[in-house]
Structure formats: C-alpha cells, structure tokens
Scaffold this active site. Structure first.
Site, short mmCIF file in Angstrom:
data_model
loop_
_atom_site.label_atom_id
_atom_site.label_comp_id
_atom_site.label_asym_id
_atom_site.label_seq_id
_atom_site.Cartn_x
_atom_site.Cartn_y
_atom_site.Cartn_z
N SER A 1 0.80 -1.24 0.00
CA SER A 1 0.00 0.00 0.00
C SER A 1 0.83 1.28 0.00
O SER A 1 0.27 2.36 -0.18
CB SER A 1 -0.94 0.01 1.20
N LYS B 1 0.41 3.41 -2.97
CA LYS B 1 -0.76 4.31 -3.12
C LYS B 1 -0.35 5.78 -3.06
O LYS B 1 -1.04 6.64 -3.59
CB LYS B 1 -1.80 3.97 -2.05
N TYR C 1 -3.95 -2.67 -10.16
CA TYR C 1 -3.78 -2.37 -8.72
C TYR C 1 -2.84 -3.39 -8.05
O TYR C 1 -1.94 -3.02 -7.28
CB TYR C 1 -5.16 -2.35 -8.05
N TYR D 1 -4.70 3.77 8.06
CA TYR D 1 -6.09 3.29 8.18
C TYR D 1 -6.67 3.61 9.56
O TYR D 1 -6.52 4.74 10.03
CB TYR D 1 -6.18 1.77 7.88
N VAL E 1 1.20 -3.86 3.77
CA VAL E 1 1.17 -5.17 4.43
C VAL E 1 2.43 -6.01 4.15
O VAL E 1 2.57 -7.10 4.71
CB VAL E 1 -0.10 -6.01 4.11
N1 GLN Z 1 -2.37 -5.24 -1.93
C1 GLN Z 1 -2.89 -5.20 -0.59
C2 GLN Z 1 -4.39 -5.40 -0.62
O1 GLN Z 1 -5.00 -4.92 -1.54
C3 GLN Z 1 -2.54 -3.87 0.00
C4 GLN Z 1 -3.03 -3.71 1.42
C5 GLN Z 1 -2.06 -3.00 2.31
O2 GLN Z 1 -0.88 -2.93 2.06
N2 GLN Z 1 -2.57 -2.52 3.41
O3 GLN Z 1 -4.96 -6.02 0.23
#
Ligand code: GLN
Length: 307
Positions: free
Chosen positions: A61, A64, A188, A240, A258
């Site tokens: 993530s 992003k 994505y 988050y 993650v």
């Molecule tokens: N690719 C992961 C997902 O879509 C990204 C989530 C994350 O890093 N928090 O679940």
C-alpha cells in the site's frame, strides 16, 4: 545520525515480539520475519542506512502514495470527485462505508480508494501502459531503473482477490469505476507488487520532504502545495484505523503496507523508510512503527514538536 540509525536497527534485530507476517496474500507469507531495515535520506543529500536496507520487499500500500501523485498530476483536483480525503476509521479492506456513501471511497489510501485512483489513471490507456507509467514514475523519483514488479506477488494477490474484487464490483455497481473490474484489479495488484528496498523507498519519498523537489536531482516533482496536501493525507489516513495511533506515537505523515514497510516523511528534514515484515492487528509493521517512534524521540523530527 548513523549511530542512531545503527542503534535502532540493533534494538529491532533483538526484539522478541515481531508481529505476524501477512498470509492472506500467500506469496507474502514466505518472507522471513526476522528481517529489519531502515534508511534515512535527508534533504541535504545524505543517506544513513542499517540492517536489511538494500533488501527489496513488496511495498504494497505504500504504492498508493505514488499512484495518488500520478493521478493528481493527470487530473488535478477533479480526482476528488472520485475519492474523498477523510480518514475512514475502518480497516484498509473494509466495505461498510461504501454502501452508505454511494460507492465513493473515503480516501485514496484504503483499498477501495486506491482502486478508484488507479481506475482514474487508466483513462485513455491500455492496462500495460498504465503499469509502465506507474513503474516509470517510481523509478524516476527513486532515481533507480532496477526497480521492478514482483510478478509472483501480483499473481498471488490476483488468485486470492475475492475481497478486493468485492470492493471493486460494489463501486462499479454505483457507476464509480470506468474500466473492467479485473483489468483495474490487475493494475492495482501490480502497483502493490512493486519491490523496493528501504534505500530506494527513502529516496523516492524525498520530494515530499522538500516541498515537492526531488532533492538529489533538484527536479520539481509536484508543486509545494501538492506535497503538503499529500503529506496531510498520509498523516490522517496512511495507517487506516490506526492513523490516530501512529500520529500519537510518531507524529509524521506515514504510509504503511502489508509487506511490512512504512514510508514516513519529516518535512524539511528527510524521508525515512523502515521495513520489518511482522504486522500488528491493523496490518501495519509492528517493529517499523516502534523504530519510527524511537527515531522521532531521539531526533525531535516529529511535526508536532521536538520531544
Ligand atoms: N495489496 C494489498 C491489498 O489490496 C494492500 C493492502 C495494504 O498494504 N494494506 O490487500
């Protein structure tokens, strides 16, 4: 500064509680949880690293931040008709708010928001071109052409896409996505599967620490106002439903993934990337957060004061 970075790496190397490696993307579960890396790139051009700072990991993530920057570059403020800029207070993969808010994701950093952002970037391009554009941007800000997608991670996430596919189909049903759901998801998952080291990531984040200028090259990436706004979003939404906790403990704009990485920005000071694969219950790196907390306590580089 190098002594401090070494100190942090030593402390984290010896930590007993290391969190839990993500396994809902099976390919990520094979990563050794004992690893820890840290790299600091300063606005005056210095780099301080320790631990596994040159080992590539899945940025997930954290990507992003880069796709948000690209989307704002392409469509400016009209992006905000597709995605909001409020913290969600819910987990990164939550669907509940989408129903109440007619399919418009709260912010660009939860999964639904990032899916909406990449759908926006895809406008007028083939998925392959969009991927090329994302990778080129990341290579450009990191000043490193070796950065690549980890195709095994992308494939693993595609094979286990039910949750993200639900978010995307739900948004599509509200008329919020312009492209085919699987094409958007494929793009994505690849952006999330970019592999970078702490050193590459710290370098890539420097433009956010220096009013939009990529310091080593002196090239302007975004306007100062845009850098400030991206930092605000990272502060409010980058972790988050643990964004408040991260602000409380660290007090820097930050974005987690993650894969266990966190990119944190200390405006006018530098960009810090940490990596340790074990996660807390919110999906944020357990030791990565601790390392950043230790870092601001010792440097006084939090945006909220010198303590
Ligand atoms: N690719 C992961 C997902 O879509 C990204 C989530 C994350 O890093 N928090 O679940």
């Amino acid at each position: 500064m190098q002594d401090l970075i070494n100190d942090i790496a030593d402390t984290m190397a010896n930590a007993e509680r290391r969190g839990k490696v993500a396994d809902y993307i099976p390919e990520l579960s094979y990563v050794d949880p004992k690893q820890f890396g840290i790299s600091l790139a300063t606005v005056d051009g210095k780099v301080y690293s320790a631990g596994c700072a040159t080992t590539p990991f899945s940025i997930q993530s954290i990507s992003k931040v880069f796709t948000l920057t690209i989307a704002l570059g392409q469509m400016g403020d009209s992006l905000w008709s597709k995605v909001g800029r409020e913290p969600s207070g819910d987990p990164f993969n939550s669907i509940v708010q989408l129903e109440h808010e007619s399919g418009k994701p709260r912010n660009p950093f939860i999964n639904a928001g990032a899916i909406a952002v990449v759908d926006a970037i895809m406008m007028g391009h083939e998925p392959k071109e969009t991927l090329g554009e994302i990778l080129n941007f990341v290579r450009y800000v990191a000043d490193d052409d070796r950065i690549c997608f980890d195709h095994a991670v992308a494939a693993s996430e595609m094979a286990h896409r039910d949750r993200n596919a639900s978010l995307a189909h739900f948004m599509k049903a509200f008329g919020r996505l312009d492209h085919d759901v699987d094409k958007v998801l494929g793009t994505y998952f690849h952006q999330c599967a970019i592999a970078m080291s702490c050193e590459q990531l710290a370098h890539a984040g420097l433009f956010l620490a220096s009013d939009g200028i990529n310091k080593p090259s002196g090239i302007r990436v975004v306007a100062p106002q845009r850098a400030r706004r991206i930092n605000s979003l990272m502060m409010m939404c980058g972790h988050y439903d643990a964004s408040g906790e991260f602000a409380f403990r660290v007090g820097l704009p930050g974005k987690s993934g993650v894969g266990g990485g966190i990119l944190a920005i200390s405006p006018s000071h530098g960009s810090i990337a940490v990596w340790s694969p074990g996660l807390d219950s919110y999906g944020n790196s357990l030791l990565g957060t601790q390392a950043l907390e230790m870092f601001v306590q010792r440097t006084g580089w939090s945006v909220f004061g010198h303590y």
